[in-house]
Design an enzyme around this catalytic site. Structure first.
Site, PDB file in Angstrom:
ATOM      1  N   HIS A 106      -7.318  -6.117   1.352  1.00 36.77           N
ATOM      2  CA  HIS A 106      -6.140  -5.253   1.564  1.00 36.77           C
ATOM      3  C   HIS A 106      -5.354  -5.660   2.814  1.00 36.77           C
ATOM      4  O   HIS A 106      -4.413  -4.970   3.200  1.00 36.77           O
ATOM      5  CB  HIS A 106      -6.628  -3.803   1.704  1.00 36.77           C
ATOM      6  CG  HIS A 106      -5.563  -2.760   1.448  1.00 36.77           C
ATOM      7  ND1 HIS A 106      -4.961  -2.595   0.225  1.00 36.77           N
ATOM      8  CD2 HIS A 106      -4.987  -1.839   2.274  1.00 36.77           C
ATOM      9  CE1 HIS A 106      -4.068  -1.608   0.304  1.00 36.77           C
ATOM     10  NE2 HIS A 106      -4.061  -1.137   1.530  1.00 36.77           N
TER      11      HIS A 106
ATOM     12  N   ASP B 101     -10.123  -5.790  -2.737  1.00 31.55           N
ATOM     13  CA  ASP B 101      -9.487  -4.700  -1.980  1.00 31.55           C
ATOM     14  C   ASP B 101     -10.358  -3.456  -2.068  1.00 31.55           C
ATOM     15  O   ASP B 101     -10.598  -2.922  -3.151  1.00 31.55           O
ATOM     16  CB  ASP B 101      -8.103  -4.449  -2.594  1.00 31.55           C
ATOM     17  CG  ASP B 101      -7.256  -3.468  -1.812  1.00 31.55           C
ATOM     18  OD1 ASP B 101      -7.819  -2.508  -1.246  1.00 31.55           O
ATOM     19  OD2 ASP B 101      -6.032  -3.658  -1.797  1.00 31.55           O
TER      20      ASP B 101
ATOM     21  N   SER C  73       0.844  -1.194   0.000  1.00 29.93           N
ATOM     22  CA  SER C  73       0.000   0.000   0.000  1.00 29.93           C
ATOM     23  C   SER C  73       0.882   1.249   0.000  1.00 29.93           C
ATOM     24  O   SER C  73       1.665   1.442  -0.942  1.00 29.93           O
ATOM     25  CB  SER C  73      -0.953  -0.060   1.195  1.00 29.93           C
ATOM     26  OG  SER C  73      -2.002   0.868   1.038  1.00 29.93           O
TER      27      SER C  73
END
Lengths: 277, 277
Positions: free
Chosen positions: B255, B222, B144
């Site tokens: 995620h 996600d 991320s």
């Protein structure tokens, strides 16, 4: 049953669930991993140690890759009832987070601390009802207090559990401060009631005879080894009873999940071999 | 350097360490895994995402088994300077826990938020000095915000990093709310200063040409995929620049670290292959 979180991992599904448990009279949280593929699947129940919730094993043990390969479900319950209306203690080793997998008979614990019944009734029923589990093929393992729980629940409920193993288990609550404190509180001063919650005592009585082997891993850098865990008491009891047990000691390894993750794959293989269809 | 914790795992050693970092002017914590065996070892630097500390990857990614097999060191720094004297913001996506791996030029951030320098100078120097690391064989990956950090630091410091990969990276801070908020705060309104912190822009400029491939994993479940991550911008840039990139999209994965742990072994192998002696 409420699914509070759902994650895909290693080609399987991990769900955090919450349910109202009859035994404890509380809402209880646990995690359930279901591998892809044709069910029903064999199941490993994992019991965690002092201070843990359902999350510690689930997040830190690194067990699901091998579980997915082996087609093994893994169920990780909480270590005690919890909540505002549930009795507690200031110590980390009694009360919430420290249920010791017994059904308490003493006040104020008896109202909710029914963890032996919770695991062997509520959890197994939940899994049987809501997941693709083969309830004739269930093993049990755990860590520290949860290692004690795994061994004693397996020997007291051999109709439920076909295989047992443990990491750094409390071998004999009769003979260590953690066990003496908790069992006095939950079961009272009379130690005859403690006997069936002492893995070494059960093995000495031949109660492990239905299990072809017991796999135990123990770190030699574990700060609780000498005072609380005492795996040699399991070996002595097994020797006396003619019970096979495999105790592996690992130089430098401590009491943390870094130790568990290092050897969890061996335990998964141990159970999968004994839970083959 | 102070070793604050030391765990044995998978036949290697994991240390949590703390050091006074010149770039940030603060005490910083990180974890370092060193496999057994003859060093010096190749190194993978892992950069974590928003809200994370050094602990998230270390506890949850399940990376050390394969790292030990591959003989790979893994270094996991924190995501920002921290402490009472360090600027902060109420949002989870700015300030402490959200350094974005840039050297801030704007008040109040510039005093301590020097994370590009921290990773490429302080962390690498610390590893070179105190651990059996081969500093000519260092790769970088992350998740991320840390995926953004891995790609941009690799392309801006190719003399330090021989391989790069990412999980669910912020592909283009210029083109998403997280990036716009953070880079405005840290670097000011003038977007020309942002260009070198935008992985898609760097790839479009041919800055990845020294890397034979870029491995990206992205979950299709996600929640940030469409609004913040936008891996197609990396593919578009790579296509225009004639750069090889491998973007793998995984149905159902989210995620979380459950996604990372499911594919981390592939990234370790990707880096190990490129960091061979």
């Amino acid at each position: 049953m409420e699914v509070t979180a759902h994650h895909r991992l290693f080609g399987g599904d991990l769900k955090f669930v919450r349910h109202e448990a009859a035994s404890t009279g509380t809402s209880m949280a646990l995690s359930v991993f279901v591998p892809d593929g044709e069910g029903p699947h064999p199941v490993l129940v994992w019991l965690s140690g002092l201070t843990c919730t359902a999350n510690n094993f689930t997040e830190k043990a690194g067990a699901y890759k091998r579980a997915a390969e082996l087609g093994l479900m893994i169920v990780a319950p909480d270590t005690s009832p919890r909540g505002d209306g549930v009795a507690n203690d200031e110590g980390y080793d009694l009360g919430q987070g420290a249920g010791f997998y017994v059904d308490a008979t003493e006040a104020p614990w008896a109202a909710h601390f029914q963890m032996e019944s919770y695991v062997t009734k509520d959890v197994l029923s939940l899994i049987a009802e809501h997941f693709p589990a083969d309830m004739t093929r269930v093993g049990i393992s755990g860590h520290s207090m949860g290692g004690h729980g795994a061994l004693t629940l397996a020997m007291n409920h051999p109709h439920h559990f076909k295989s047992m193993s443990a990491f750094a288990p409390i071998a004999s609550p009769l003979n260590c401060p953690w066990g003496q404190k908790a069992l006095t509180a939950y079961l009272g001063e009379d130690r005859t009631a403690w006997q069936r919650h002492d893995a070494a005592a059960l093995i000495a009585q031949g109660r492990a005879s239905g299990f072809d082997d017991i796999l135990i891993d123990q770190g030699l850098g574990d700060q609780f080894l000498e005072t609380q865990l005492k795996p040699h008491l399991l070996e002595q009891a097994a020797s006396g009873a003619g019970q096979k047990i495999t105790v592996r000691r690992h130089a430098g390894y401590d009491h943390s999940y870094y130790f568990i993750t290092s050897f969890i794959d061996d335990h998964l293989a141990f159970h999968a071999e004994r839970l083959k269809g």
